[in-house]
Structure formats: structure tokens, C-alpha cells
Design a protein around this motif. Structure first.
Motif, PDB file in Angstrom:
ATOM      1  N   LEU A  28       0.963  -0.917   0.104  1.00 39.53           N
ATOM      2  CA  LEU A  28      -0.508  -0.143   0.053  1.00 39.53           C
ATOM      3  C   LEU A  28       0.815   1.223   0.107  1.00 39.53           C
ATOM      4  O   LEU A  28       1.903   1.192   1.020  1.00 39.53           O
ATOM      5  CB  LEU A  28      -1.043  -0.125   0.802  1.00 39.53           C
ATOM      6  N   THR A  29       0.574   2.411  -0.288  1.00 38.87           N
ATOM      7  CA  THR A  29       0.812   3.211  -0.930  1.00 38.87           C
ATOM      8  C   THR A  29       0.719   4.474  -0.611  1.00 38.87           C
ATOM      9  O   THR A  29      -0.382   4.599  -1.195  1.00 38.87           O
ATOM     10  CB  THR A  29       2.553   3.206  -2.504  1.00 38.87           C
ATOM     11  N   VAL A  30       1.837   5.369  -0.868  1.00 43.61           N
ATOM     12  CA  VAL A  30      -0.040   6.886  -1.643  1.00 43.61           C
ATOM     13  C   VAL A  30      -0.605   6.253  -3.173  1.00 43.61           C
ATOM     14  O   VAL A  30      -1.294   7.688  -3.100  1.00 43.61           O
ATOM     15  CB  VAL A  30       1.316   8.017  -1.451  1.00 43.61           C
ATOM     16  N   LYS A  31      -0.057   5.875  -4.027  1.00 42.69           N
ATOM     17  CA  LYS A  31      -0.609   6.030  -4.976  1.00 42.69           C
ATOM     18  C   LYS A  31      -2.305   5.278  -4.739  1.00 42.69           C
ATOM     19  O   LYS A  31      -2.803   5.406  -5.300  1.00 42.69           O
ATOM     20  CB  LYS A  31       0.107   4.978  -5.750  1.00 42.69           C
ATOM     21  N   ASP A  32      -2.406   4.731  -3.752  1.00 44.53           N
ATOM     22  CA  ASP A  32      -3.548   3.507  -3.331  1.00 44.53           C
ATOM     23  C   ASP A  32      -4.734   4.677  -2.219  1.00 44.53           C
ATOM     24  O   ASP A  32      -5.461   4.181  -1.831  1.00 44.53           O
ATOM     25  CB  ASP A  32      -3.090   2.354  -2.558  1.00 44.53           C
ATOM     26  N   GLY A  33      -3.462   5.893  -1.499  1.00 43.39           N
ATOM     27  CA  GLY A  33      -4.422   6.813  -1.158  1.00 43.39           C
ATOM     28  C   GLY A  33      -4.266   6.918   0.266  1.00 43.39           C
ATOM     29  O   GLY A  33      -4.200   7.911   1.505  1.00 43.39           O
ATOM     30  N   LEU A  34      -2.731   6.406   0.356  1.00 44.84           N
ATOM     31  CA  LEU A  34      -1.657   6.092   2.108  1.00 44.84           C
ATOM     32  C   LEU A  34      -1.411   7.661   1.652  1.00 44.84           C
ATOM     33  O   LEU A  34      -0.741   8.954   1.122  1.00 44.84           O
ATOM     34  CB  LEU A  34      -0.905   5.315   2.072  1.00 44.84           C
ATOM     35  N   CYS A  35      -1.761   8.481   3.452  1.00 46.40           N
ATOM     36  CA  CYS A  35      -0.999  10.045   3.118  1.00 46.40           C
ATOM     37  C   CYS A  35       0.723  10.220   3.008  1.00 46.40           C
ATOM     38  O   CYS A  35       0.623  11.118   2.410  1.00 46.40           O
ATOM     39  CB  CYS A  35      -1.765  10.736   4.229  1.00 46.40           C
ATOM     40  N   HIS A  36       0.456   9.199   3.559  1.00 49.16           N
ATOM     41  CA  HIS A  36       3.034   9.560   3.017  1.00 49.16           C
ATOM     42  C   HIS A  36       3.185   8.135   3.321  1.00 49.16           C
ATOM     43  O   HIS A  36       2.673   6.551   3.994  1.00 49.16           O
ATOM     44  CB  HIS A  36       2.967  10.560   4.388  1.00 49.16           C
ATOM     45  N   ASN A  37       4.014   8.346   2.672  1.00 48.33           N
ATOM     46  CA  ASN A  37       4.856   6.507   2.815  1.00 48.33           C
ATOM     47  C   ASN A  37       5.792   6.160   3.932  1.00 48.33           C
ATOM     48  O   ASN A  37       6.662   5.419   4.081  1.00 48.33           O
ATOM     49  CB  ASN A  37       5.617   5.651   1.128  1.00 48.33           C
ATOM     50  N   GLN A  38       6.333   7.272   4.819  1.00 48.24           N
ATOM     51  CA  GLN A  38       7.207   6.904   5.467  1.00 48.24           C
ATOM     52  C   GLN A  38       6.015   6.980   6.655  1.00 48.24           C
ATOM     53  O   GLN A  38       5.482   7.750   7.108  1.00 48.24           O
ATOM     54  CB  GLN A  38       7.887   8.233   5.807  1.00 48.24           C
TER      55      GLN A  38
END
Length: 131
Positions: free
Chosen positions: A3-13
Motif C-alpha cells: 500500500l502506497t500513496v498511489k493507493d491513498g495512503l497519506c505518506h509512504n514514511q
């Protein structure tokens, strides 16, 4: 699954991930708080008014703990804790709830909920409380 920002997560860190008692995944990130229901994300970002009340005070979230009542104790990089009620989507300063519910009138420096749902609070003055 990734799951990444491309999926809607607000940040990858991500600094912390928990699965709450209702099955949601919560991601503490350097850009806010993300809740994942298995299909999509809901993001809570700095200055997001939560139910018209308290605003998210900072972008960077360091820790999340869920207590026995399903409340999320969120620690921001400013070393401030807030309590988030996920059902009502309300955010409250931790000191208000700690004073009202547990009689602790000190600012927390650490909050930890153990595997038995006992909550441990260390205050900035060095006192330790079990709740």
C-alpha cells in the motif's frame, strides 16, 4: 500486498501501524494519520477539523495506541498526545481525558497499552500511572 500513496495512503514514511478492535488499520505517518478499511483510505491531515472540534495539530505522528474502550491515543512529533474517538471522529487533548477519566492532571510523555489492555502513562514530570 503493498500500500502506497498511489493507493491513498497519506505518506509512504510510516512510524507505526496498528489494527484496531474494529478491524481498521491505522498508519501513523510523517504527513498525517491514515485509516484503511481493506478497500480505501481515509486521511486525517494537519489542520483537518475533526467533527468541527479540535484540529490535527501536526503532520508528523510518532505513535498510536488503542485503549480498552477503542480510543486511539496519538502522539505527535511535538510530543503532545491527543485522544481520537474513531466512532465519533472527535479529537481531544489527552490531558482533558486523563484528568476526567483517570484523575491524572499531568502531561503525558509516553502512553502504552499492553496486551491485556492495561494502559500505562508516564508523565513529563517522571511519574508513572497504570489505568
Amino acid at each position: 500486498m503493498h500500500l502506497t500513496v498511489k493507493d491513498g495512503l497519506c505518506h509512504n514514511q510510516i512510524s507505526n501501524i496498528i489494527r484496531d478492535s474494529r478491524g481498521f488499520m491505522w498508519f501513523a505517518t510523517t504527513h498525517g494519520l491514515s485509516r484503511y478499511d481493506g478497500y480505501e483510505f481515509r486521511n486525517y491531515l494537519k489542520s483537518t477539523s475533526v467533527n468541527g472540534k479540535e484540529e490535527i495539530p501536526s503532520t508528523s505522528i510518532v505513535d498510536i495506541q488503542e485503549d480498552a474502550d477503542g480510543m486511539l491515543w496519538i502522539k505527535f512529533n511535538s510530543n503532545q498526545y491527543f485522544c481520537f474517538n474513531p466512532q465519533k471522529e472527535t479529537l481531544t487533548k489527552s490531558t482533558a481525558i486523563l484528568t476526567e477519566k483517570y484523575g491524572i492532571d499531568e502531561e503525558p510523555s509516553e502512553i502504552y497499552v499492553d496486551s491485556r489492555n492495561d494502559m500505562w502513562i508516564k508523565t513529563k514530570s517522571g511519574n508513572m500511572y497504570g489505568a
